[in-house]
Design an enzyme around this catalytic site. Structure first.
Site, PDB file in Angstrom:
ATOM      1  N   GLY A  32      51.201-122.512 -14.280  1.00 44.41           N
ATOM      2  CA  GLY A  32      51.376-123.404 -15.414  1.00 44.41           C
ATOM      3  C   GLY A  32      51.484-122.656 -16.730  1.00 44.41           C
ATOM      4  O   GLY A  32      51.372-121.431 -16.788  1.00 44.41           O
ATOM      5  N   ASP A  58      48.267-121.463  -6.929  1.00 46.59           N
ATOM      6  CA  ASP A  58      48.978-122.636  -7.441  1.00 46.59           C
ATOM      7  C   ASP A  58      49.564-123.410  -6.269  1.00 46.59           C
ATOM      8  O   ASP A  58      49.850-122.829  -5.210  1.00 46.59           O
ATOM      9  CB  ASP A  58      50.096-122.232  -8.408  1.00 46.59           C
ATOM     10  CG  ASP A  58      50.442-123.340  -9.375  1.00 46.59           C
ATOM     11  OD1 ASP A  58      50.989-124.370  -8.940  1.00 46.59           O
ATOM     12  OD2 ASP A  58      50.175-123.193 -10.588  1.00 46.59           O
ATOM     13  N   GLU A 117      55.205-123.578  -5.463  1.00 50.41           N
ATOM     14  CA  GLU A 117      55.748-122.285  -5.038  1.00 50.41           C
ATOM     15  C   GLU A 117      56.769-121.748  -6.030  1.00 50.41           C
ATOM     16  O   GLU A 117      56.882-120.534  -6.246  1.00 50.41           O
ATOM     17  CB  GLU A 117      56.385-122.410  -3.653  1.00 50.41           C
ATOM     18  CG  GLU A 117      57.494-123.458  -3.564  1.00 50.41           C
ATOM     19  CD  GLU A 117      57.870-123.760  -2.127  1.00 50.41           C
ATOM     20  OE1 GLU A 117      58.660-122.990  -1.563  1.00 50.41           O
ATOM     21  OE2 GLU A 117      57.374-124.760  -1.590  1.00 50.41           O
ATOM     22  N   ILE A 156      44.203-127.319  -4.759  1.00 50.92           N
ATOM     23  CA  ILE A 156      42.756-127.355  -4.967  1.00 50.92           C
ATOM     24  C   ILE A 156      42.142-128.644  -4.428  1.00 50.92           C
ATOM     25  O   ILE A 156      40.916-128.735  -4.258  1.00 50.92           O
ATOM     26  CB  ILE A 156      42.398-127.204  -6.460  1.00 50.92           C
ATOM     27  CG1 ILE A 156      42.947-128.368  -7.287  1.00 50.92           C
ATOM     28  CG2 ILE A 156      42.902-125.871  -7.015  1.00 50.92           C
ATOM     29  CD1 ILE A 156      42.433-128.389  -8.722  1.00 50.92           C
ATOM     30  N   LYS A 213      40.442-134.021 -25.167  1.00 54.77           N
ATOM     31  CA  LYS A 213      40.409-135.428 -24.723  1.00 54.77           C
ATOM     32  C   LYS A 213      39.065-135.762 -24.076  1.00 54.77           C
ATOM     33  O   LYS A 213      38.693-136.937 -23.973  1.00 54.77           O
ATOM     34  CB  LYS A 213      41.538-135.686 -23.707  1.00 54.77           C
ATOM     35  CG  LYS A 213      42.941-135.313 -24.189  1.00 54.77           C
ATOM     36  CD  LYS A 213      43.405-136.177 -25.311  1.00 54.77           C
ATOM     37  CE  LYS A 213      44.873-135.927 -25.640  1.00 54.77           C
ATOM     38  NZ  LYS A 213      45.159-134.562 -26.094  1.00 54.77           N
ATOM     39  N   LYS A 248      38.314-135.182 -17.202  1.00 57.25           N
ATOM     40  CA  LYS A 248      38.021-133.819 -17.667  1.00 57.25           C
ATOM     41  C   LYS A 248      36.568-133.707 -18.139  1.00 57.25           C
ATOM     42  O   LYS A 248      35.929-132.656 -17.981  1.00 57.25           O
ATOM     43  CB  LYS A 248      38.975-133.425 -18.795  1.00 57.25           C
ATOM     44  CG  LYS A 248      40.421-133.269 -18.357  1.00 57.25           C
ATOM     45  CD  LYS A 248      40.624-132.194 -17.297  1.00 57.25           C
ATOM     46  CE  LYS A 248      40.533-130.811 -17.864  1.00 57.25           C
ATOM     47  NZ  LYS A 248      40.828-129.761 -16.853  1.00 57.25           N
ATOM     48  N   SER A 308      53.332-126.045 -24.548  1.00 59.94           N
ATOM     49  CA  SER A 308      52.892-126.083 -23.157  1.00 59.94           C
ATOM     50  C   SER A 308      53.596-127.223 -22.432  1.00 59.94           C
ATOM     51  O   SER A 308      54.157-128.132 -23.045  1.00 59.94           O
ATOM     52  CB  SER A 308      51.381-126.276 -23.087  1.00 59.94           C
ATOM     53  OG  SER A 308      51.011-127.534 -23.626  1.00 59.94           O
ATOM     54  N   THR A 366      54.559-141.894 -32.141  1.00 62.91           N
ATOM     55  CA  THR A 366      53.807-143.119 -31.853  1.00 62.91           C
ATOM     56  C   THR A 366      53.381-143.847 -33.118  1.00 62.91           C
ATOM     57  O   THR A 366      53.508-145.070 -33.215  1.00 62.91           O
ATOM     58  CB  THR A 366      52.558-142.784 -31.016  1.00 62.91           C
ATOM     59  OG1 THR A 366      51.782-141.789 -31.710  1.00 62.91           O
ATOM     60  CG2 THR A 366      52.959-142.245 -29.650  1.00 62.91           C
ATOM     61  N   GLU A 416      45.744-143.626 -25.849  1.00 61.78           N
ATOM     62  CA  GLU A 416      45.942-142.671 -26.932  1.00 61.78           C
ATOM     63  C   GLU A 416      45.044-143.000 -28.122  1.00 61.78           C
ATOM     64  O   GLU A 416      44.847-144.166 -28.465  1.00 61.78           O
ATOM     65  CB  GLU A 416      47.403-142.666 -27.394  1.00 61.78           C
ATOM     66  CG  GLU A 416      48.346-141.972 -26.424  1.00 61.78           C
ATOM     67  CD  GLU A 416      49.722-141.767 -27.014  1.00 61.78           C
ATOM     68  OE1 GLU A 416      50.345-140.740 -26.713  1.00 61.78           O
ATOM     69  OE2 GLU A 416      50.182-142.644 -27.776  1.00 61.78           O
TER      70      GLU A 416
END
Length: 800
Positions: A492, A514, A517, A543, A610, A622, A651, A672, A741
């Site tokens: 990533g 990861d 592939e 994972i 977040k 998270k 990212s 937004t 959001e």
């Protein structure tokens, strides 16, 4: 351009422009006109024989201060015929030879704007009339910088205005030299010329042999001439044997000294102050040696007066040859290909000069430097590299319009981010695309030349409303050296940069894990320059697959684990909360348990802002990952901790790629809410934080980076639009906040306890723990509302 600044019709300034140029034109013009007169007569005879017309044409043109004059040129065609002889004259520009007499008579200059007839002048805008504040020239800046590329009159006038601002003797000499090169070579330097291997010559073995030969030729001419002059040109009175001894002495001492100090070994640039200084010292030593010979018994080889005269002639000639050769090499080295863009360089210091030379010299460069700007008022009006320093930041708009520039290069590697942003904003408002020479944290000048690869477009990281952070990784990242390190989510955006940083510290093994592939394929290509996918350090594993993950950990036996794998798109996870539970909660639990099982020393869990006071599925899951990390911190000797940061510029899943595509496709930018703000950091900052925290943390705490003030998304969109589409109208559409959001993010919740600040840029907060048994009972399948409700209730009253 977006604006047209008011331009004054100010004439050229400086002694040369006001007085010296006229003298230079008359003297040099007269010499050239007389010397070329036999050639001119022969050409006129040829025209009379081939075209049978009067060979001389007088054309009414507009000259200095708008006054008319008659331009002289050779006839190259007749109404009924276009002879090859005339085409040859045009191709070699010999039809302009009579204009040397225009220079002698004072109606023209050797260098200046090309003359126009009255019809063209009548259609010029007011600012364009500035070109008539100097005499028109036989050649000019636009002819040598844009010869034959089809530029129209307005473009050429921008070159004329640029020349008027930069009039100097060196500028005129350079233009005259480039005119000769353009006329006689008749070709532009091609990119492949740089790659063509040189022919084997003496100069390939002794690259500075020309300097040696020239200097000794000058001595060999200077000494006999001085001896003759002091003998009243009576050759019989010259001691010929003594003169021969003097020449041998001068040549021997000069060569010995020159090679000894490095003058003939390329230790200094050809016409640098150091080279000239050592040349003066060498000439002085030769003179001392020759004077010492006069003290020997018998008649001395030369009189002292002749020696002094010869030394002066040699010194002036050698320096002059070096400066001339330096100008020739510079003109030959600068690529003369057609360039579609005109470039202003902000920064007239060492970095700016090197950057301008890099742009000039690169045969693939798409831009031509036309002027400098600098914040230092003392540099205003100077002419480094022959280009004027035309002002500071307040002059960017007028300079862009005057020189028809469309690019701005900010070449201030030591400047603060705030200063760079302010200058970039002014450039954008003037309709310029902005490029930058990276700051000293990325690029160190020292004695290294700037190359085109060092110059890049501005990125949004350059526009962050704070200085980019750089943590001292070298002093704290020893815990990675010689260790087996494993990174989950290695393919990533965060994981891949993290791997690049970790590699700098020479881990014994760096395992990249990861589920994608293709991501692993790209990562190996980026890190190793190959992508055979045959390395035992590449682990293809999910994972969420607990048995497979444990087997991968048992095989790798990592000592340090960075857990960056996650689901992180807010809107998607609101629609698919079960996927967030499977990856961000259960997947994280699998990683923590596997690390503990194999006896890892440290585990760093990558979290997000977040998770602070969470209101959406991403934040809820998270936050649970942070709490599970805190639970495992008390289960053994392994050090567990979490790292929390804001939105990462560029990212995967960030707003930047979306904005970029919308701008390039000329679509409205979707935001937004006009007031929505976010904390931003670069990928490099995020990964440095992760590595730094790994050295400082334990006890399951969460580390948060000092991120300055949040950024309004509208401002981010505006800056990106200015960079990608300068001068184009901005179109923003507000779509409203989506489910999950926040209008404003926070880095820590109101109930979180600040433990300490282990670093000036880091905060450490305590995190309550969550029993894995509770996490395992969370529903991963079912309705969206049911899963979301269970997440909220678990966090509202977690059983610890």
């Amino acid at each position: 351009m977006t604006t047209q600044p008011t331009l004054t019709l100010a004439g050229p300034t400086g002694f040369y422009a006001r007085f010296g140029k006229a003298v230079f034109d008359r003297v040099v013009g007269l010499v050239l006109a007389v010397m070329s007169l036999p050639v001119l007569m022969l050409l006129m005879i040829g025209i009379g024989l081939t075209l049978r017309k009067n060979p001389l044409v007088r054309e009414p043109q507009v000259g200095l201060d708008g006054k008319p004059f008659l331009l002289l040129r050779l006839r190259t065609a007749a109404p009924e015929r276009d002879h090859g002889y005339g085409r040859m004259l045009r191709r070699l520009s010999l039809d302009e030879l009579p204009q040397l007499w225009n220079v002698v008579f004072g109606s023209m200059s050797l260098v200046g704007p090309r003359p126009l007839d009255a019809d063209h002048v009548a259609n010029l805008e007011a600012w364009m009339l500035r070109r008539h504040l100097v005499r028109p020239g036989i050649t000019g800046l636009w002819q040598v910088d844009a010869r034959g590329d089809g530029r129209d009159l307005v473009d050429n006038i921008h070159y004329d205005i640029q020349y008027i601002d930069q009039i100097s003797l060196s500028t005129d000499l350079r233009i005259l030299l480039k005119t000769l090169l353009v006329v006689f070579t008749r070709r532009e330097r091609q990119p492949e010329d740089a790659a063509r291997p040189p022919r084997r010559r003496l100069t390939s073995r002794f690259p500075h042999i020309r300097q040696v030969i020239v200097d000794q030729i000058i001595w060999s001419l200077a000494l006999p001439l001085a001896a003759l002059a002091h003998a009243d040109f009576a050759g019989s009175d010259v001691n010929r044997m003594g003169l021969l001894v003097a020449i041998i002495t001068a040549v021997g001492v000069q060569v010995f000294w020159g090679y000894g100090v490095g003058l003939y070994r390329g230790r200094w640039q050809l016409a640098s102050n150091e080279a000239v200084g050592w040349l003066i010292v060498g000439t002085t030593l030769v003179s001392i040696a020759l004077v010492a010979e006069t003290l020997l018994p018998g008649d001395g080889p030369l009189k002292v007066g002749a020696i002094v005269s010869a030394a002066g002639f040699q010194l002036v000639s050698a320096i002059g040859v070096r400066y001339l050769a330096n100008a020739v090499y510079a003109a030959q080295g600068r690529s003369n290909h057609t360039r579609p863009h005109r470039l202003l360089v902000f920064g007239a210091g060492a970095a700016g000069l090197k950057a301008a030379e890099a742009v000039w010299d690169d045969p693939a460069s798409d831009s031509l430097p036309v002027a400098f700007l600098d914040a230092d008022v003392a540099k205003h009006g100077t002419r480094p590299l022959g280009l004027s320093v035309v002002g500071g930041a307040e002059s960017i708009g007028s300079a862009a319009y005057r020189y028809n520039a469309d690019l701005l290069l900010i070449a201030m590697p030591s400047a603060t981010g705030t200063a760079v942003r302010d200058i970039a904003d002014i450039g954008h408002r003037a309709g310029l695309s902005v490029r930058i020479l990276p700051r000293l944290s990325e690029y160190v000048l020292d004695d290294t030349d700037v190359v085109m690869a060092d110059i890049r477009e501005m990125t949004l990281a350059d526009f962050l409303p704070r200085e980019e952070l750089s943590l001292d990784l070298e002093s704290i990242a020893g815990y990675l050296t010689g260790k087996r390190v494993l990174v989950t989510g290695a393919g990533g955006s965060i994981g891949s940069v993290l791997c690049k940083i970790i590699e700098r510290f020479d881990p014994k093994k760096l395992y990249k894990l990861d589920v994608d592939e293709n991501a692993l394929h790209g990562l190996q290509l980026a890190l190793e320059g190959r992508a055979l996918l045959d390395s035992d350090e590449l682990l293809l594993c999910d994972i969420r697959d607990q048995p497979a993950l444990l087997a991968a950990f048992e095989e790798a036996k990592p000592e340090v684990v960075f857990h960056a794998a996650a689901r992180k798109h807010v809107t998607f996870l609101e629609s698919h909360p079960g996927e967030a539970v499977k990856t961000n909660v259960l997947g994280t639990l699998n990683v923590l348990a596997a690390a503990l099982a194999v006896g890892a020393e440290r585990v760093v869990n990558v979290s997000t802002d977040k998770a602070a006071d969470p209101i959406n599925v991403l934040g809820l899951t998270k936050r649970m990952g942070e709490m599970l990390t805190a639970y495992y911190a008390g289960q053994g000797s392994t050090s567990f901790l979490s790292v929390r940061f804001g939105n990462v510029l560029g990212s995967n899943g960030s707003v930047i790629p979306t904005f970029r595509e919308q701008i390039l496709n000329r679509e409205p930018i979707t935001v937004t809410d006009p007031e929505v703000t976010r904390y931003f950091m670069t990928i490099e900052e995020a990964c440095q934080l992760v590595v730094q925290a790994g050295a400082l943390g334990n006890g399951g705490d969460v580390f948060v980076l000092e991120m300055g003030q949040p950024v309004r998304i509208v401002e981010l969109a505006e800056r990106l639009h200015q960079q990608l589409a300068p001068g184009r109208a901005l179109d923003i559409v507000f779509t409203g906040l989506r489910p999950g959001e926040k209008l404003h993010e926070v880095l820590a919740g109101p109930d979180e306890e600040l433990v300490d600040r282990p670093h000036d840029l880091l905060y450490r907060y305590a995190v309550p723990s969550l029993d894995p048994a509770v996490a395992q009972k969370l529903p991963a399948n079912g309705s969206r509302e049911f899963i979301t409700t269970q997440l909220v209730e678990t966090l509202a009253d977690p059983p610890f």
